[in-house]
Design an enzyme around this catalytic site. Structure first.
Site: not given
Ligand code: ARG
Ligand code: GLU
Length: 724
Positions: A87, A223, A655
């Site tokens: 991502h 991921d 991330s």
């Molecule tokens: N929750 C994770 C992070 O903030 C992954 C985000 C990307 N994936 C998604 N399905 N939107 O940010």
């Molecule tokens: N998916 C998040 C990122 O893009 C990390 C998840 C979090 O917020 O811990 O950095």
């Protein structure tokens, strides 16, 4: 009875805090020796602080790379091979994808260096060293100064420090405030700009579970994606050139084949973006009761409309999938955050701490004045509530969730640019705008957006707490001759030229002054500009003034906390700078009678597998490998691990961060947190705060067995730290 019970509970709570809270904190790598080394070693770490951060020799920090300023990545070979999240590399992967070679759908693996794909604009930043420059930056700054005087004194000092700091021509310097401006650190960085795409699994693996599984444990997402840093012949940063060579790092991370088990030490090393761990209880109360619910409500409405449209039409689903994911990501996070703050009584914990704080302040000689800070916070947060709430409604409605309002605001800027900078400025901005619009209209459906507009405008008028902000909407409705929001949306979308790419193309072909004249008459641009004028007049000044005062209080409060609790260790809030967080591989109990184990396996992918589904389908080859249990050296007792969780304190920006074992080897790749614990940005609670990582062995398995890219495995260093 009662008293004895309380006493026991108190002792228990005390014992639990000293053991369980071990995961909290985003620590400064240059201060580990002074603050954390002992603690980390007690938890099982076999390294020294110097192994993690050193300016004299290669250390772990030389393998940690800020990926395009937002995510983290790490070097895993002597040839600059870079590992990060799928991502995080999404837009690069997307930019190389087309219908004929769809790398998002099918994955991509360069066969050799020549096949690796360049990514203009992508950067990779390493940290050369970190210096404490607090004394220089705060020189001559006194308590008697007004905030303005203070800031200008600091600005002058910052410039002087920058000028006098020794650095190489290829290095950069940034200075950042920590602990709310009580401390300043200087970073000497090196940024590489030739970063190429090496490999990525198909989206069905890299984004497995998509929005349904996002922020959720148990998780089964692979991921990850691979890039490579290229350098000039001297190993220094160079613009893209065919002659560039793979970067040879001072250090790269070996990868452990021995995996993890519950209780193992783990640390995550990366660039967390932003946290607010030192807010007063009043601020947290406001987030829980007022601000998060408002933001969630706006996105609830928008997502409902977009989601329904996506479910009824495949073309719409494709157009809106990525926008939906972006909006849903924080919507889901805020819901989890609110619930987690409530279930762990974050406000109560803050209040109890504040009572202690006030008691100590009143008893101290130097900090007696600090006992006025909390009442001042309370007053300010109350006074600011309607402005903060207006800000959130306004941003969520007029800036984020009605797509055409964003387009309208860009055109308002185009009009302004013409007025301020004439035709050259206009043409320049128009060029950039038309690039953006090219992509925008490809994935835009005006009828869906019109429905979102109708719903959110109604919400805006009903909910925004400052009446003057409603006036422009009401006036435009009157002008359109309606009191009904659907009719209003229909009229304004029908009359605006922004809904139609052809109309915009015609407009852009016109002479600038004629185009500007036409744009100025567009009803949506007029509405947007009246709404933003009202916001600037009735919200911005008070909001900014209050925020300045809050920042000032927060700086004093932070300093007083540190001084009044001399035995406690404090970490500064995340601010996009390099941090170490450490904890243990650890399951948790999300709710009554439910226990989550810390590791998921490929069998779980098979359980979730729904052929043809856009979230839970996987390539047949993966299921074949599962059926034949063909896991090679990556199996754990005959099973293929996929993800695991730990008590490491992470946030957005982490991330792509490496999860590292006791010896300094890569064991996983951080990519998310569990939903119940997303409140760790505001209040960490060791009972439910967990970060989610892909198991390094799953990454190797996908690269090797699934993709057949074993030439990449050969350049990595695979180790067996547990089988010594
Ligand atoms: N929750 C994770 C992070 O903030 C992954 C985000 C990307 N994936 C998604 N399905 N939107 O940010
Ligand atoms: N998916 C998040 C990122 O893009 C990390 C998840 C979090 O917020 O811990 O950095």
């Amino acid at each position: 009875m009662k008293i004895r019970y309380n006493g026991f509970a108190f002792i228990l709570a005390f014992l639990m805090t000293s053991t369980l809270y071990a995961g909290e904190g985003m620590w400064l790598p240059q201060l580990l020796k002074a603050l954390n080394e002992g603690d980390m070693q007690t938890m099982g770490m076999k390294m020294t602080a110097e192994d993690i951060y050193s300016v004299n020799k290669g250390s772990l920090k030389d393998a940690i790379v800020h990926f395009n300023g937002g995510c983290t990545s790490e070097i895993i070979s002597a040839q600059g091979l870079l590992l990060t999240n799928h991502h995080c590399g999404y837009s690069q992967i997307q930019s190389h994808s087309s219908l004929e070679k769809n790398y998002l759908k099918d994955g991509f693996w360069a066969k050799d260096l020549k096949g690796e794909l360049k990514n203009p604009g992508l950067s990779a930043t390493l940290i050369a060293r970190i210096d404490d420059v607090t004394d220089q930056v705060l020189k001559g700054v006194t308590d008697g100064m007004t905030p303005k005087e203070r800031q200008s004194a600091i600005d002058i000092n910052l410039e002087a420090v920058k000028q006098s700091t020794k650095k190489e021509a290829y290095q950069d310097i940034t200075i950042r405030p920590f602990f709310k401006g009580n401390q300043y650190f200087l970073f000497v960085t090196i940024t590489y700009t030739d970063v190429r795409l090496v490999g990525t699994p198909p989206e069905s693996i890299g984004k497995f579970g998509s929005d349904t599984d996002n922020w959720v444990w148990p998780r089964h997402t692979g991921d990850f994606a691979l890039f490579r840093i290229y350098a000039g012949k001297d190993n220094l940063p160079a613009d893209y050139s065919e002659d560039n060579q793979p970067y040879n790092p001072k250090h790269f991370l070996p990868i452990s084949l021995d995996g993890i088990e519950e209780g193992d030490f783990s640390m995550v090393f990366g660039f967390p973006g932003r946290t607010d761990e030192y807010l007063p209880s009043y601020a947290v109360e406001q987030i829980v009761d007022v601000l998060n619910p408002a933001k969630i409500e706006v996105r609830d409405q928008a997502l409902k409309i977009v989601g329904t449209a996506m479910r009824s039409d495949e073309g719409t689903r494709l157009k809106y999938a990525s926008k939906f994911a972006r909006i849903a990501n924080y919507w889901k996070k805020w819901i989890g955050e609110k619930q987690g703050l409530e279930s762990t009584d974050a406000v109560g914990k803050k209040k109890r701490f504040e009572t202690q704080f006030n008691d100590r302040a009143k008893k101290s000689t130097d900090f007696r004045a600090a006992s006025t800070l909390l009442p001042e916070f309370e007053k300010l947060y109350k006074a600011n509530e309607s402005y903060a709430l207006s800000r959130d409604y306004y941003n969520e409605i007029a800036r984020r969730n009605i797509e055409l309002m964003t387009v309208a605001s860009y055109h308002e800027r185009l009009i302004r640019t013409f007025k301020d900078n004439g035709e050259p400025g206009y043409n320049n901005f128009k060029g950039r705008l038309s690039n953006f619009l090219q992509g925008f209209y490809k994935n835009y459906d005006a009828s869906i957006d019109q429905d979102v507009f109708a719903k959110l405008m109604e919400l805006y008028v009903n909910k925004i707490p400052i009446d003057a902000l409603k006036t422009p909407v009401k006036e435009h409705m009157k002008k359109m001759g309606t009191r009904d929001y659907k009719a209003f949306a229909k009229a304004i979308y029908g009359a605006s030229m922004l809904t139609d790419k052809n109309k915009i193309d015609e407009l852009y072909a016109m002479e600038p002054h004629l185009a500007v004249e036409a744009l100025s008459k567009d009803p949506l641009i007029q509405l947007n500009s009246d709404m933003s004028a009202a916001y600037s007049e009735h919200v911005t000044p008070s909001l900014n003034a209050n925020q300045d005062k809050i920042n000032e209080l927060q700086r004093k409060y932070m300093k007083a906390i540190i001084d009044l609790f001399p035995k406690r260790k404090f970490f500064p809030d995340a601010n996009g700078t390099l941090r170490v967080t450490y904890g243990k591989v650890n399951g948790y109990q999300p709710r009554d009678a439910v226990n989550y184990l810390p590791v998921t396996y490929l069998s779980g992918v098979a359980e979730k597998y729904v052929p043809g589904d856009y979230e839970f389908d996987v390539p047949k080859k993966l299921m074949d490998l599962y059926e034949s249990k063909d896991y090679g050296q990556y199996a754990d007792n005959g099973k293929m691990p996929v993800c695991f969780i730990g008590s490491n304190h992470t946030t957005g920006g982490n991330s792509g961060s490496p999860a590292i074992d006791a010896h300094g080897n890569l064991i996983g790749l951080n990519f998310d947190r569990v939903w119940e614990g997303t409140m760790s940005d505001i209040s960490y609670d060791s009972s439910i705060c967990r970060n989610i990582m892909v198991d390094a062995r799953y990454i190797l398995f996908i690269v090797d067995k699934f993709a057949g890219a074993d030439h990449l495995i050969k350049e990595m260093k695979l180790v067996h730290p547990k089988k010594k």
